[in-house]
Design a protein around this motif. Structure first.
Motif, PDB file in Angstrom:
ATOM      1  N   THR A   1      15.735 -24.709 -11.243  1.00 57.80           N
ATOM      2  CA  THR A   1      17.122 -24.282 -11.420  1.00 57.80           C
ATOM      3  C   THR A   1      18.102 -25.344 -10.930  1.00 57.80           C
ATOM      4  OG1 THR A   1      17.034 -23.140  -9.279  1.00 57.80           O
ATOM      5  CG2 THR A   1      16.527 -21.836 -11.238  1.00 57.80           C
ATOM      6  N   ASP A   2      17.688 -26.112  -9.937  1.00 56.32           N
ATOM      7  CA  ASP A   2      18.497 -27.223  -9.407  1.00 56.32           C
ATOM      8  C   ASP A   2      17.518 -28.345  -9.078  1.00 56.32           C
ATOM      9  OD1 ASP A   2      19.693 -29.009  -7.425  1.00 56.32           O
ATOM     10  OD2 ASP A   2      21.338 -27.566  -7.305  1.00 56.32           O
ATOM     11  N   ILE A   3      17.505 -29.390  -9.882  1.00 52.28           N
ATOM     12  CA  ILE A   3      16.481 -30.426  -9.753  1.00 52.28           C
ATOM     13  C   ILE A   3      16.470 -31.049  -8.365  1.00 52.28           C
ATOM     14  CG2 ILE A   3      17.989 -32.213 -10.726  1.00 52.28           C
ATOM     15  CD1 ILE A   3      14.163 -31.926 -11.126  1.00 52.28           C
ATOM     16  N   GLY A   4      17.640 -31.318  -7.800  1.00 54.31           N
ATOM     17  CA  GLY A   4      17.700 -31.928  -6.473  1.00 54.31           C
ATOM     18  C   GLY A   4      17.129 -31.023  -5.405  1.00 54.31           C
ATOM     19  N   GLU A   5      17.580 -29.772  -5.391  1.00 52.55           N
ATOM     20  CA  GLU A   5      17.127 -28.842  -4.359  1.00 52.55           C
ATOM     21  C   GLU A   5      15.659 -28.469  -4.529  1.00 52.55           C
ATOM     22  OE1 GLU A   5      18.552 -27.965  -1.505  1.00 52.55           O
ATOM     23  OE2 GLU A   5      19.956 -29.515  -2.178  1.00 52.55           O
ATOM     24  N   ASP A   6      15.210 -28.333  -5.766  1.00 50.57           N
ATOM     25  CA  ASP A   6      13.811 -27.955  -5.984  1.00 50.57           C
ATOM     26  C   ASP A   6      12.857 -29.078  -5.579  1.00 50.57           C
ATOM     27  OD1 ASP A   6      14.326 -25.372  -6.874  1.00 50.57           O
ATOM     28  OD2 ASP A   6      14.621 -26.009  -8.940  1.00 50.57           O
ATOM     29  N   ILE A   7      13.232 -30.318  -5.866  1.00 54.42           N
ATOM     30  CA  ILE A   7      12.384 -31.439  -5.451  1.00 54.42           C
ATOM     31  C   ILE A   7      12.421 -31.592  -3.931  1.00 54.42           C
ATOM     32  CG2 ILE A   7      12.258 -33.966  -5.458  1.00 54.42           C
ATOM     33  CD1 ILE A   7      12.551 -33.933  -8.421  1.00 54.42           C
ATOM     34  N   ARG A   8      13.586 -31.374  -3.328  1.00 57.13           N
ATOM     35  CA  ARG A   8      13.671 -31.415  -1.862  1.00 57.13           C
ATOM     36  C   ARG A   8      12.772 -30.345  -1.242  1.00 57.13           C
ATOM     37  NH1 ARG A   8      18.962 -33.108  -3.013  1.00 57.13           N
ATOM     38  NH2 ARG A   8      19.568 -34.961  -1.777  1.00 57.13           N
ATOM     39  N   ALA A   9      12.828 -29.142  -1.799  1.00 56.87           N
ATOM     40  CA  ALA A   9      12.021 -28.040  -1.262  1.00 56.87           C
ATOM     41  C   ALA A   9      10.529 -28.360  -1.376  1.00 56.87           C
ATOM     42  CB  ALA A   9      12.352 -26.742  -2.000  1.00 56.87           C
ATOM     43  N   LEU A  10      10.125 -28.947  -2.493  1.00 57.27           N
ATOM     44  CA  LEU A  10       8.728 -29.341  -2.663  1.00 57.27           C
ATOM     45  C   LEU A  10       8.322 -30.354  -1.606  1.00 57.27           C
ATOM     46  CD1 LEU A  10       6.006 -29.694  -4.120  1.00 57.27           C
ATOM     47  CD2 LEU A  10       7.168 -31.289  -5.682  1.00 57.27           C
ATOM     48  N   ALA A  11       9.128 -31.384  -1.430  1.00 54.28           N
ATOM     49  CA  ALA A  11       8.787 -32.436  -0.475  1.00 54.28           C
ATOM     50  C   ALA A  11       8.740 -31.911   0.955  1.00 54.28           C
ATOM     51  CB  ALA A  11       9.800 -33.586  -0.576  1.00 54.28           C
ATOM     52  N   ARG A  12       9.699 -31.048   1.312  1.00 55.04           N
ATOM     53  CA  ARG A  12       9.711 -30.494   2.671  1.00 55.04           C
ATOM     54  C   ARG A  12       8.471 -29.652   2.938  1.00 55.04           C
ATOM     55  NH1 ARG A  12      15.360 -28.579   1.437  1.00 55.04           N
ATOM     56  NH2 ARG A  12      16.765 -30.283   2.014  1.00 55.04           N
ATOM     57  N   GLU A  13       8.128 -28.775   1.993  1.00 55.69           N
ATOM     58  CA  GLU A  13       6.967 -27.912   2.215  1.00 55.69           C
ATOM     59  C   GLU A  13       5.670 -28.715   2.190  1.00 55.69           C
ATOM     60  OE1 GLU A  13       5.094 -23.653   0.702  1.00 55.69           O
ATOM     61  OE2 GLU A  13       6.958 -24.397  -0.188  1.00 55.69           O
ATOM     62  N   TRP A  14       5.631 -29.734   1.359  1.00 55.93           N
ATOM     63  CA  TRP A  14       4.466 -30.618   1.296  1.00 55.93           C
ATOM     64  C   TRP A  14       4.192 -31.217   2.669  1.00 55.93           C
ATOM     65  CZ3 TRP A  14       3.176 -33.233  -3.836  1.00 55.93           C
ATOM     66  CH2 TRP A  14       2.040 -34.036  -3.729  1.00 55.93           C
TER      67      TRP A  14
END
Length: 224
Positions: free
Chosen positions: A95-108
């Motif tokens: 839904t928001d490319i920046g926030e979704d990629i950030r969320a992936l990286a943080r949880e990773w």
């Protein structure tokens, strides 16, 4: 010739036993291999850690090489499945490319502690590479790192088709590799695969910096 070498060379392969003992051996071997490395790990020590006899170990796996292969593949498959699930959760419907990629990286990166036993094995691969069976290393790369990179690559191609990333088939592998290097690479290298502690705030700052650089390279519009 040692008993271990004889056991690895004769017979068509390991005999099967109970599932419980097999799992105990895999857990015990993961601990010992992660602590001692492949070359130094002894069959007696692994059997003791697992709470079984050395004969049970041979019956299940045939020797140290087969056991190491099974431990590494089992561990790599487990971590790969966890990472692929993360990728699907965060990039399956963006839904928001920046926030979704950030969320992936943080949880990773937040999940590193959960996969600490596997990282111990990876450190041993790096330090003992020349002494490890080449076919085992190749199978690990295919099951682990390459499979995760491929999962990221496939999602980036889809996001490129949606106009959310400047990624297409021709540069998708490059983009997937840069994402991993920029978000996790410096933490992994500077902590020597988790040997040297790094404050959570520093990890978060590096992840944020890496995501920002990645988005500047590949995001369409102003998503950084």
């Amino acid at each position: 010739m040692t008993e271990e070498r004889m056991a690895e060379q004769d017979g068509p392969g390991p005999r099967k036993g109970t599932a419980e003992k097999r799992q105990a051996l895999l857990r015990g071997a993961r601990t010992v291999f992660g602590r001692e490395g492949y070359a130094r790990a002894g069959i007696d020590e692994i059997a003791a850690e697992a709470g079984v006899s050395t004969r049970t170990l041979y019956n299940h796996f045939g020797g140290k090489k087969n056991l190491f292969r099974e431990v590494l593949m089992d561990s790599a498959a487990e971590v790969t499945a966890a990472h692929v699930a993360l990728i699907e959760r965060h990039l399956g419907k963006v839904t928001d490319i920046g926030e979704d990629i950030r969320a992936l990286a943080r949880e990773w990166m937040a999940g590193r502690a959960e996969h600490a036993p596997h990282m111990l094995l990876v450190r041993q691969i790096i330090s003992e590479g020349p002494h490890l069976p080449a076919d085992v290393i190749e199978e690990w790369q295919r099951t682990g790192p390459r499979a995760v990179t491929e999962a990221v690559r496939e999602r980036f191609v889809e996001l490129g088709a949606q106009g959310l990333l400047n990624v297409e088939e021709s540069n998708s592998l490059e983009a997937a590799r840069y994402f991993t290097l920029l978000t996790a690479g410096t933490v992994t290298v500077d902590t020597f695969f988790g040997v040297v502690p790094m404050p959570r705030a520093e990890v978060d700052a590096r992840v944020e910096s890496g995501v920002r650089v990645f988005l500047r390279l590949y995001a369409t519009g102003n998503s950084a």
